[in-house]
Scaffold this motif. Structure first.
Motif, PDB file in Angstrom:
ATOM      1  N   GLN A  81       0.821  -1.214   0.000  1.00 45.76           N
ATOM      2  CA  GLN A  81       0.000   0.000   0.000  1.00 45.76           C
ATOM      3  C   GLN A  81       0.856   1.265   0.000  1.00 45.76           C
ATOM      4  OE1 GLN A  81      -2.579   0.671   3.432  1.00 45.76           O
ATOM      5  NE2 GLN A  81      -4.295   1.083   2.068  1.00 45.76           N
ATOM      6  N   ASN A  82       2.081   1.146   0.486  1.00 42.48           N
ATOM      7  CA  ASN A  82       2.978   2.311   0.544  1.00 42.48           C
ATOM      8  C   ASN A  82       3.622   2.646  -0.793  1.00 42.48           C
ATOM      9  OD1 ASN A  82       2.518   2.767   3.271  1.00 42.48           O
ATOM     10  ND2 ASN A  82       4.181   1.426   3.931  1.00 42.48           N
ATOM     11  N   ILE A  83       3.390   1.818  -1.815  1.00 41.97           N
ATOM     12  CA  ILE A  83       3.949   2.075  -3.150  1.00 41.97           C
ATOM     13  C   ILE A  83       3.034   3.029  -3.902  1.00 41.97           C
ATOM     14  CG2 ILE A  83       4.647   1.042  -5.347  1.00 41.97           C
ATOM     15  CD1 ILE A  83       5.076  -1.592  -3.809  1.00 41.97           C
ATOM     16  N   LYS A  84       3.611   4.021  -4.549  1.00 38.61           N
ATOM     17  CA  LYS A  84       2.823   4.991  -5.313  1.00 38.61           C
ATOM     18  C   LYS A  84       2.044   4.283  -6.416  1.00 38.61           C
ATOM     19  CE  LYS A  84       3.183   9.171  -8.128  1.00 38.61           C
ATOM     20  NZ  LYS A  84       4.112  10.133  -8.796  1.00 38.61           N
ATOM     21  N   GLY A  85       0.741   4.599  -6.491  1.00 43.97           N
ATOM     22  CA  GLY A  85      -0.110   4.012  -7.525  1.00 43.97           C
ATOM     23  C   GLY A  85      -0.745   2.700  -7.121  1.00 43.97           C
ATOM     24  N   VAL A  86      -0.394   2.197  -5.936  1.00 42.61           N
ATOM     25  CA  VAL A  86      -0.971   0.936  -5.468  1.00 42.61           C
ATOM     26  C   VAL A  86      -2.004   1.248  -4.388  1.00 42.61           C
ATOM     27  CG1 VAL A  86      -0.528  -1.324  -4.431  1.00 42.61           C
ATOM     28  CG2 VAL A  86       1.141  -0.326  -6.003  1.00 42.61           C
ATOM     29  N   GLY A  87      -3.269   1.325  -4.813  1.00 38.90           N
ATOM     30  CA  GLY A  87      -4.361   1.591  -3.888  1.00 38.90           C
ATOM     31  C   GLY A  87      -4.881   0.309  -3.270  1.00 38.90           C
ATOM     32  N   PRO A  88      -5.941   0.392  -2.478  1.00 35.69           N
ATOM     33  CA  PRO A  88      -6.458  -0.789  -1.767  1.00 35.69           C
ATOM     34  C   PRO A  88      -6.909  -1.926  -2.688  1.00 35.69           C
ATOM     35  CG  PRO A  88      -7.958   1.096  -1.564  1.00 35.69           C
ATOM     36  CD  PRO A  88      -6.684   1.607  -2.125  1.00 35.69           C
ATOM     37  N   THR A  89      -7.456  -1.597  -3.867  1.00 32.82           N
ATOM     38  CA  THR A  89      -7.874  -2.644  -4.802  1.00 32.82           C
ATOM     39  C   THR A  89      -6.652  -3.327  -5.410  1.00 32.82           C
ATOM     40  OG1 THR A  89      -9.952  -1.518  -5.322  1.00 32.82           O
ATOM     41  CG2 THR A  89      -9.166  -3.135  -6.923  1.00 32.82           C
ATOM     42  N   ALA A  90      -5.679  -2.511  -5.834  1.00 27.85           N
ATOM     43  CA  ALA A  90      -4.459  -3.052  -6.439  1.00 27.85           C
ATOM     44  C   ALA A  90      -3.674  -3.904  -5.451  1.00 27.85           C
ATOM     45  CB  ALA A  90      -3.585  -1.911  -6.953  1.00 27.85           C
ATOM     46  N   VAL A  91      -3.650  -3.502  -4.187  1.00 33.33           N
ATOM     47  CA  VAL A  91      -2.914  -4.266  -3.168  1.00 33.33           C
ATOM     48  C   VAL A  91      -3.391  -5.711  -3.134  1.00 33.33           C
ATOM     49  CG1 VAL A  91      -2.570  -4.577  -0.683  1.00 33.33           C
ATOM     50  CG2 VAL A  91      -2.344  -2.313  -1.667  1.00 33.33           C
ATOM     51  N   THR A  92      -4.717  -5.904  -3.076  1.00 30.49           N
ATOM     52  CA  THR A  92      -5.248  -7.267  -2.949  1.00 30.49           C
ATOM     53  C   THR A  92      -5.030  -8.082  -4.218  1.00 30.49           C
ATOM     54  OG1 THR A  92      -7.491  -6.611  -3.653  1.00 30.49           O
ATOM     55  CG2 THR A  92      -6.982  -6.485  -1.298  1.00 30.49           C
ATOM     56  N   LYS A  93      -5.008  -7.412  -5.358  1.00 25.77           N
ATOM     57  CA  LYS A  93      -4.779  -8.132  -6.612  1.00 25.77           C
ATOM     58  C   LYS A  93      -3.319  -8.579  -6.708  1.00 25.77           C
ATOM     59  CE  LYS A  93      -8.622  -5.893  -8.991  1.00 25.77           C
ATOM     60  NZ  LYS A  93      -9.524  -7.043  -8.805  1.00 25.77           N
ATOM     61  N   ILE A  94      -2.408  -7.729  -6.259  1.00 24.08           N
ATOM     62  CA  ILE A  94      -0.993  -8.117  -6.241  1.00 24.08           C
ATOM     63  C   ILE A  94      -0.770  -9.247  -5.237  1.00 24.08           C
ATOM     64  CG2 ILE A  94       1.362  -7.342  -5.746  1.00 24.08           C
ATOM     65  CD1 ILE A  94       0.482  -4.533  -6.689  1.00 24.08           C
ATOM     66  N   ASN A 116     -10.356   4.490   2.803  1.00 30.65           N
ATOM     67  CA  ASN A 116      -8.960   4.052   2.700  1.00 30.65           C
ATOM     68  C   ASN A 116      -8.759   2.851   3.631  1.00 30.65           C
ATOM     69  OD1 ASN A 116      -7.879   6.200   0.927  1.00 30.65           O
ATOM     70  ND2 ASN A 116      -8.478   7.514   2.633  1.00 30.65           N
ATOM     71  N   PRO A 117      -9.211   1.684   3.199  1.00 29.39           N
ATOM     72  CA  PRO A 117      -9.176   0.512   4.080  1.00 29.39           C
ATOM     73  C   PRO A 117      -7.763   0.157   4.527  1.00 29.39           C
ATOM     74  CG  PRO A 117      -9.700  -0.110   1.825  1.00 29.39           C
ATOM     75  CD  PRO A 117      -9.765   1.375   1.866  1.00 29.39           C
ATOM     76  N   THR A 118      -7.659  -0.258   5.759  1.00 28.74           N
ATOM     77  CA  THR A 118      -6.380  -0.616   6.362  1.00 28.74           C
ATOM     78  C   THR A 118      -6.153  -2.122   6.280  1.00 28.74           C
ATOM     79  OG1 THR A 118      -7.388  -0.938   8.536  1.00 28.74           O
ATOM     80  CG2 THR A 118      -6.642   1.305   7.986  1.00 28.74           C
ATOM     81  N   LYS A 138     -16.765  -1.784  -4.501  1.00 29.66           N
ATOM     82  CA  LYS A 138     -18.127  -2.298  -4.326  1.00 29.66           C
ATOM     83  C   LYS A 138     -18.143  -3.572  -3.496  1.00 29.66           C
ATOM     84  CE  LYS A 138     -20.322  -0.344  -8.455  1.00 29.66           C
ATOM     85  NZ  LYS A 138     -21.026  -0.655  -9.728  1.00 29.66           N
ATOM     86  N   ILE A 139     -17.182  -4.434  -3.731  1.00 33.38           N
ATOM     87  CA  ILE A 139     -17.132  -5.705  -3.004  1.00 33.38           C
ATOM     88  C   ILE A 139     -16.863  -5.482  -1.523  1.00 33.38           C
ATOM     89  CG2 ILE A 139     -15.812  -7.851  -2.701  1.00 33.38           C
ATOM     90  CD1 ILE A 139     -15.456  -7.863  -5.791  1.00 33.38           C
ATOM     91  N   ARG A 140     -15.859  -4.676  -1.206  1.00 38.19           N
ATOM     92  CA  ARG A 140     -15.548  -4.483   0.216  1.00 38.19           C
ATOM     93  C   ARG A 140     -16.669  -3.737   0.946  1.00 38.19           C
ATOM     94  NH1 ARG A 140     -11.269  -1.568  -2.375  1.00 38.19           N
ATOM     95  NH2 ARG A 140     -11.525   0.686  -2.294  1.00 38.19           N
ATOM     96  N   THR A 141     -17.356  -2.805   0.244  1.00 36.51           N
ATOM     97  CA  THR A 141     -18.482  -2.107   0.857  1.00 36.51           C
ATOM     98  C   THR A 141     -19.618  -3.077   1.140  1.00 36.51           C
ATOM     99  OG1 THR A 141     -17.910  -0.047  -0.284  1.00 36.51           O
ATOM    100  CG2 THR A 141     -20.149  -0.223   0.568  1.00 36.51           C
ATOM    101  N   HIS A 142     -19.862  -3.985   0.197  1.00 35.64           N
ATOM    102  CA  HIS A 142     -20.916  -4.995   0.365  1.00 35.64           C
ATOM    103  C   HIS A 142     -20.688  -5.842   1.611  1.00 35.64           C
ATOM    104  CE1 HIS A 142     -23.907  -8.011  -0.881  1.00 35.64           C
ATOM    105  NE2 HIS A 142     -23.028  -8.910  -0.474  1.00 35.64           N
ATOM    106  N   TYR A 143     -19.428  -6.125   1.893  1.00 32.95           N
ATOM    107  CA  TYR A 143     -19.099  -6.964   3.046  1.00 32.95           C
ATOM    108  C   TYR A 143     -18.793  -6.148   4.304  1.00 32.95           C
ATOM    109  CZ  TYR A 143     -19.102 -11.068   0.050  1.00 32.95           C
ATOM    110  OH  TYR A 143     -19.485 -12.086  -0.805  1.00 32.95           O
ATOM    111  N   GLY A 144     -19.226  -4.891   4.311  1.00 35.68           N
ATOM    112  CA  GLY A 144     -19.175  -4.109   5.543  1.00 35.68           C
ATOM    113  C   GLY A 144     -17.923  -3.299   5.763  1.00 35.68           C
ATOM    114  N   ILE A 145     -17.029  -3.223   4.765  1.00 28.09           N
ATOM    115  CA  ILE A 145     -15.823  -2.398   4.896  1.00 28.09           C
ATOM    116  C   ILE A 145     -16.136  -1.027   4.304  1.00 28.09           C
ATOM    117  CG2 ILE A 145     -13.342  -2.227   4.451  1.00 28.09           C
ATOM    118  CD1 ILE A 145     -14.176  -4.725   6.044  1.00 28.09           C
TER     119      ILE A 145
END
Length: 237
Positions: free
Chosen positions: A132-145, A171-173, A160-167
């Protein structure tokens, strides 16, 4: 009078249990339907996914493979992935750092359904935060990597997925991701138990191997993502 009251209570409880069972089983049937739809409609996506996963070895990561990771992020509609050479270099350096390599090695050979998430909370949170600390790597990209680095453990998400499951956090941690992983493990186990029952399989480990084999050898964590993406992100029913 007491007997009648107890009978009503028992009947109400049975109805509640039956309703819950029906709801979970409907979701399981929806899961099977969605991963079969994915098989029919997204064959090219699977070919690209398989190639990247097969080529990616986090122990000997090169800039060329890192560019393939970025291309994967672009294909999976991640906004503003790292494209600058210096950002690609940082991605490589982070993944090849001693601490990240150590934690990736700890999780090697594990799977979503058998992983004790509380026990391995530290490695998961550390890897999430470092990426997450890498420039251009947001919360969605983090999980895909993370998923590409260990496809059998990490489940991908998007907003949309994380919101559906209550997150709800914009800026999810890493703690939010731990919560999500626990929910995905619970969901995966429920689906797997119904799959085993419907196919007369007594061993869940064998059931997991079978469902993977019947869907281009993709891990259950990837199949869960396909279900989430089609039903939540694409709102397909």
């Amino acid at each position: 009078m007491v007997k009648r009251y107890r009978y009503k209570r028992c009947k109400a409880y049975r109805c509640k249990v039956y309703k819950k069972y029906n709801n979970i089983y409907r979701r399981y049937k929806g899961f099977i339907r969605m991963i079969n739809i994915w098989m029919d409609r997204y064959e090219l996506d699977d070919v690209i996914y398989e190639k990247i996963v097969k080529e990616l070895d986090w122990r000997t990561l090169t800039p060329r493979i890192a560019y393939n990771i970025v291309r994967f992020l672009e294909l999976w509609r991640v906004r503003n992935p790292p494209r600058e050479p210096r950002d690609i270099k940082k991605l490589v350096n982070v993944i090849k750092s001693n601490s990240v390599q150590r934690y990736l090695n700890i999780l090697k050979g594990k799977s979503l359904t058998t992983l004790n998430i509380d026990k391995y909370k530290k490695p998961i949170e550390y890897l999430y935060t470092e990426l997450q600390n890498i420039k251009g790597v947001g919360p969605t990209a983090v999980t895909k990597i993370l998923h590409l680095l260990n496809p059998h453990v990490f489940v991908m998400w998007d907003e949309k997925i994380r919101t559906h499951y209550g997150i709800k956090n914009e800026n999810p941690t890493s703690e939010d991701y731990i919560k999500f992983m626990k929910k995905m493990k619970c969901l995966a186990l429920k689906f797997l138990k119904y799959y085993a029952r419907d196919n007369n399989i007594k061993n869940l480990e064998y059931a997991e191997r079978k469902i993977s084999k019947h869907h281009r050898n993709k891990p259950l964590s990837k199949l869960i993502d396909e279900y989430n993406w089609l039903t939540i992100t694409k709102d397909m029913r």
